[in-house]
Motif scaffolding. Structure first.
Motif, mmCIF file in Angstrom:
data_model
loop_
_atom_site.group_PDB
_atom_site.id
_atom_site.type_symbol
_atom_site.label_atom_id
_atom_site.label_comp_id
_atom_site.label_asym_id
_atom_site.label_seq_id
_atom_site.Cartn_x
_atom_site.Cartn_y
_atom_site.Cartn_z
ATOM 1 N N GLU A 160 46.229 34.375 39.620
ATOM 2 C CA GLU A 160 44.864 34.767 39.274
ATOM 3 C C GLU A 160 44.297 33.866 38.183
ATOM 4 O OE1 GLU A 160 44.908 38.878 38.208
ATOM 5 O OE2 GLU A 160 45.414 39.516 40.242
ATOM 6 N N ARG A 161 45.096 33.577 37.184
ATOM 7 C CA ARG A 161 44.623 32.709 36.106
ATOM 8 C C ARG A 161 44.373 31.290 36.616
ATOM 9 N NH1 ARG A 161 45.606 32.384 30.028
ATOM 10 N NH2 ARG A 161 45.141 30.213 29.622
ATOM 11 N N ALA A 166 41.166 31.174 38.571
ATOM 12 C CA ALA A 166 40.000 31.340 37.717
ATOM 13 C C ALA A 166 39.703 30.098 36.885
ATOM 14 C CB ALA A 166 40.212 32.539 36.794
ATOM 15 N N THR A 167 40.716 29.284 36.598
ATOM 16 C CA THR A 167 40.518 28.170 35.676
ATOM 17 C C THR A 167 40.577 26.786 36.310
ATOM 18 O OG1 THR A 167 42.865 28.150 35.106
ATOM 19 C CG2 THR A 167 41.426 29.490 33.723
ATOM 20 N N ARG A 174 36.626 26.613 46.824
ATOM 21 C CA ARG A 174 36.192 27.972 47.164
ATOM 22 C C ARG A 174 34.681 28.020 47.355
ATOM 23 N NH1 ARG A 174 38.241 32.333 43.160
ATOM 24 N NH2 ARG A 174 36.115 32.507 42.449
ATOM 25 N N ALA A 206 38.162 26.019 42.355
ATOM 26 C CA ALA A 206 36.833 26.646 42.332
ATOM 27 C C ALA A 206 35.860 25.876 43.219
ATOM 28 C CB ALA A 206 36.319 26.724 40.904
#
Length: 51
Positions: free
Chosen positions: A23-24, A27-28, A36, A33
């Motif tokens: 998850e981290r 997210a980072t 996605r 990202a």
């Protein structure tokens, strides 16, 4: 996440660390990202199907 209590006597099980670590990362990580975002804007059905 690693145990924040310095006096902890039992280590955290690795299986309990995997989900928070992923998850981290998701997210980072900039590349993840971007991928996605690009996948969200793609036309449904245009992606290659695996299997």
């Amino acid at each position: 996440m690693l145990t924040r209590n310095a006096g902890a006597t039992t280590p955290t099980e690795p299986a309990k660390l995997i989900a928070p670590m992923i998850e981290r990362f998701m997210a980072t990580d900039r590349a993840f990202a971007k991928a996605r975002r690009n996948a969200a804007h793609s036309v449904p059905g245009s992606a290659e199907k695996s299997g």
